[in-house]
Design a protein around this motif. Structure first.
Motif, PDB file in Angstrom:
ATOM      1  N   PRO A  52      55.573  44.663  -6.899  1.00 17.31           N
ATOM      2  CA  PRO A  52      56.554  45.727  -6.626  1.00 17.31           C
ATOM      3  C   PRO A  52      57.576  45.682  -5.633  1.00 17.31           C
ATOM      4  N   LEU A  53      57.101  45.378  -4.432  1.00 19.36           N
ATOM      5  CA  LEU A  53      57.778  45.408  -3.897  1.00 19.36           C
ATOM      6  C   LEU A  53      58.688  44.139  -3.031  1.00 19.36           C
ATOM      7  N   CYS A  54      58.198  43.012  -3.487  1.00 22.47           N
ATOM      8  CA  CYS A  54      58.550  41.869  -2.833  1.00 22.47           C
ATOM      9  C   CYS A  54      60.189  41.272  -3.871  1.00 22.47           C
ATOM     10  N   ALA A  55      59.729  41.602  -5.123  1.00 28.59           N
ATOM     11  CA  ALA A  55      60.875  42.076  -5.809  1.00 28.59           C
ATOM     12  C   ALA A  55      62.435  41.891  -6.132  1.00 28.59           C
ATOM     13  N   PRO A  56      62.125  43.117  -5.614  1.00 30.70           N
ATOM     14  CA  PRO A  56      64.179  43.895  -5.180  1.00 30.70           C
ATOM     15  C   PRO A  56      64.332  43.107  -3.707  1.00 30.70           C
ATOM     16  N   LEU A  57      63.473  42.561  -3.314  1.00 32.27           N
ATOM     17  CA  LEU A  57      63.826  41.703  -1.848  1.00 32.27           C
ATOM     18  C   LEU A  57      64.326  40.402  -2.100  1.00 32.27           C
ATOM     19  N   ARG A  58      63.788  39.892  -3.214  1.00 31.57           N
ATOM     20  CA  ARG A  58      63.481  39.091  -3.707  1.00 31.57           C
ATOM     21  C   ARG A  58      64.733  37.985  -4.248  1.00 31.57           C
ATOM     22  N   SER A  59      65.542  39.060  -5.123  1.00 36.58           N
ATOM     23  CA  SER A  59      67.358  38.472  -5.197  1.00 36.58           C
ATOM     24  C   SER A  59      67.818  39.043  -4.672  1.00 36.58           C
ATOM     25  N   PHE A  60      67.844  38.618  -3.252  1.00 42.30           N
ATOM     26  CA  PHE A  60      69.305  38.286  -2.564  1.00 42.30           C
ATOM     27  C   PHE A  60      68.327  37.580  -0.636  1.00 42.30           C
ATOM     28  N   MET A  61      66.685  37.149  -1.291  1.00 39.73           N
ATOM     29  CA  MET A  61      66.408  36.196  -0.106  1.00 39.73           C
ATOM     30  C   MET A  61      65.784  34.921  -0.097  1.00 39.73           C
ATOM     31  N   PRO A  62      66.789  34.066   0.241  1.00 35.70           N
ATOM     32  CA  PRO A  62      65.663  32.845  -0.212  1.00 35.70           C
ATOM     33  C   PRO A  62      63.904  32.135  -0.121  1.00 35.70           C
ATOM     34  N   ARG A  63      64.483  31.747  -0.917  1.00 35.70           N
ATOM     35  CA  ARG A  63      62.970  31.159  -1.109  1.00 35.70           C
ATOM     36  C   ARG A  63      62.607  29.356  -0.947  1.00 35.70           C
ATOM     37  N   SER A  64      62.161  29.236  -0.335  1.00 33.80           N
ATOM     38  CA  SER A  64      61.750  27.254  -0.368  1.00 33.80           C
ATOM     39  C   SER A  64      60.180  27.574  -0.702  1.00 33.80           C
ATOM     40  N   ARG A  65      59.961  26.615  -0.725  1.00 36.14           N
ATOM     41  CA  ARG A  65      58.627  26.120  -1.342  1.00 36.14           C
ATOM     42  C   ARG A  65      57.364  26.734  -0.537  1.00 36.14           C
ATOM     43  N   LYS A  66      58.013  26.246   0.424  1.00 36.87           N
ATOM     44  CA  LYS A  66      56.224  26.576   1.696  1.00 36.87           C
ATOM     45  C   LYS A  66      56.418  28.108   2.801  1.00 36.87           C
ATOM     46  N   ALA A  70      60.621  36.744   0.720  1.00 39.41           N
ATOM     47  CA  ALA A  70      60.834  37.410   0.698  1.00 39.41           C
ATOM     48  C   ALA A  70      60.089  39.166   1.399  1.00 39.41           C
ATOM     49  N   VAL A  71      58.510  37.964   1.136  1.00 47.74           N
ATOM     50  CA  VAL A  71      57.242  38.304   1.453  1.00 47.74           C
ATOM     51  C   VAL A  71      56.836  38.803   2.458  1.00 47.74           C
ATOM     52  N   PHE A  72      58.064  37.999   4.075  1.00 50.76           N
ATOM     53  CA  PHE A  72      57.981  37.875   5.514  1.00 50.76           C
ATOM     54  C   PHE A  72      59.097  39.104   5.343  1.00 50.76           C
ATOM     55  N   LEU A  73      60.149  39.738   5.235  1.00 53.20           N
ATOM     56  CA  LEU A  73      60.814  40.469   5.095  1.00 53.20           C
ATOM     57  C   LEU A  73      60.092  41.585   4.611  1.00 53.20           C
ATOM     58  N   LEU A  74      59.234  42.165   3.368  1.00 49.87           N
ATOM     59  CA  LEU A  74      58.119  43.249   2.890  1.00 49.87           C
ATOM     60  C   LEU A  74      57.206  43.682   4.561  1.00 49.87           C
ATOM     61  N   LEU A  75      56.710  42.132   4.747  1.00 53.08           N
ATOM     62  CA  LEU A  75      56.234  42.102   6.248  1.00 53.08           C
ATOM     63  C   LEU A  75      57.025  43.391   7.161  1.00 53.08           C
ATOM     64  N   VAL A  76      57.754  42.728   7.508  1.00 55.36           N
ATOM     65  CA  VAL A  76      58.900  43.420   8.644  1.00 55.36           C
ATOM     66  C   VAL A  76      58.639  44.694   8.500  1.00 55.36           C
ATOM     67  N   LEU A  77      59.482  44.794   7.262  1.00 51.97           N
ATOM     68  CA  LEU A  77      59.827  46.643   6.477  1.00 51.97           C
ATOM     69  C   LEU A  77      58.589  46.891   6.681  1.00 51.97           C
ATOM     70  N   VAL A  78      57.835  47.190   6.386  1.00 46.19           N
ATOM     71  CA  VAL A  78      56.318  47.630   5.976  1.00 46.19           C
ATOM     72  C   VAL A  78      55.656  48.122   7.647  1.00 46.19           C
ATOM     73  N   THR A  79      55.956  47.184   8.444  1.00 42.26           N
ATOM     74  CA  THR A  79      55.853  46.966   9.755  1.00 42.26           C
ATOM     75  C   THR A  79      56.506  47.750  10.630  1.00 42.26           C
ATOM     76  N   LEU A  80      57.863  47.761  10.283  1.00 39.92           N
ATOM     77  CA  LEU A  80      58.844  49.315  11.045  1.00 39.92           C
ATOM     78  C   LEU A  80      58.857  50.193  10.427  1.00 39.92           C
ATOM     79  N   VAL A  81      58.017  50.780   9.626  1.00 35.44           N
ATOM     80  CA  VAL A  81      57.966  51.906   9.038  1.00 35.44           C
ATOM     81  C   VAL A  81      56.577  52.439   9.336  1.00 35.44           C
ATOM     82  N   LYS A  82      55.552  51.540   8.850  1.00 38.41           N
ATOM     83  CA  LYS A  82      54.816  52.660   9.913  1.00 38.41           C
ATOM     84  C   LYS A  82      54.572  52.619  11.945  1.00 38.41           C
ATOM     85  N   LEU A  83      55.736  51.546  11.808  1.00 37.41           N
ATOM     86  CA  LEU A  83      56.131  52.159  13.577  1.00 37.41           C
ATOM     87  C   LEU A  83      57.020  53.254  13.704  1.00 37.41           C
ATOM     88  N   THR A  84      58.158  53.576  12.977  1.00 36.89           N
ATOM     89  CA  THR A  84      58.618  54.847  13.107  1.00 36.89           C
ATOM     90  C   THR A  84      57.691  56.046  12.739  1.00 36.89           C
TER      91      THR A  84
END
Length: 191
Positions: A52-66, A70-84
């Motif tokens: 549910p949180l990756c889907a909106p990010l995936r619309s503008f983030m590139p994805r490769s096979r490996k 979008a998942v990496f950006l989600l991890l960074v955003l969740v970390t930023l929100v937690k720290l904030t």
């Protein structure tokens, strides 16, 4: 009553809940790198929790096979929100560069602890249920294989005991001791 009366339990809850979600997202980030089918029941659960949180990010983030950016950006955003949230409750606020370094340190520490804990769980499961199929064990073995297999190939068994988990955990801890002061030094000079 002091301000910390309610802020300490709230900080504990924020830290715990965000950390659990960050572990789930980190495992999701590792999924393309491991050789476990996406039909695995635990992987399906991880995808359901994070999608549910990756889907909106995936619309503008590139994805490769490996690498799923979008998942990496989600991890960074969740970390930023937690720290904030934690920093605002503590009444502290570093500069943007400090927040970036704290985020990098938090993510590095997350992966060090994720691998350390999964290696310990893999060892415990090998002692408790050595021959039986366990879906948790198969996923954990797939997560740890990139770290453990190179060490296992180079290290002989000592009396039938595989010491590669111990070597990898020691290596992870030494790596953490070398990298964390570099990341946290400018933010917290006392370390």
């Amino acid at each position: 009553m002091p301000n910390s009366y309610f802020s300490n339990p709230l900080m504990f809850l924020i830290e715990t809940l965000f950390q659990l979600y960050m572990y789930i997202v980190a495992v999701r980030l590792l999924l393309p790198l491991i050789r476990t089918p996406f039909t695995h029941p635990l992987i399906q659960t991880i995808i359901r929790i994070t999608e549910p949180l990756c889907a909106p990010l995936r619309s503008f983030m590139p994805r490769s096979r490996k690498f799923d950016s979008a998942v990496f950006l989600l991890l960074v955003l969740v970390t930023l929100v937690k720290l904030t949230l934690l920093l605002s409750l503590a009444g502290a606020w570093p500069a943007i560069s400090g927040l970036v370094l704290l985020t990098a340190a938090e993510l590095f520490s997350l992966f060090i602890s994720l691998f350390t804990v999964t290696i310990i769980i893999e060892v415990l499961l090998s002692w408790l249920a050595p021959q039986g199929y366990n879906p948790v064990a198969s996923l954990i073995q797939a997560i740890n294989a990139p770290l453990l297999e190179p060490v296992r190939r180079r290290m002989p068994l000592l009396g039938g005991i595989d010491l590669s988990p111990l070597v990898v955990i020691l290596g992870l801890q030494v790596l953490s001791m070398l990298v964390m002061p570099l990341l946290l030094g400018p933010v917290y000079p006392q370390y």
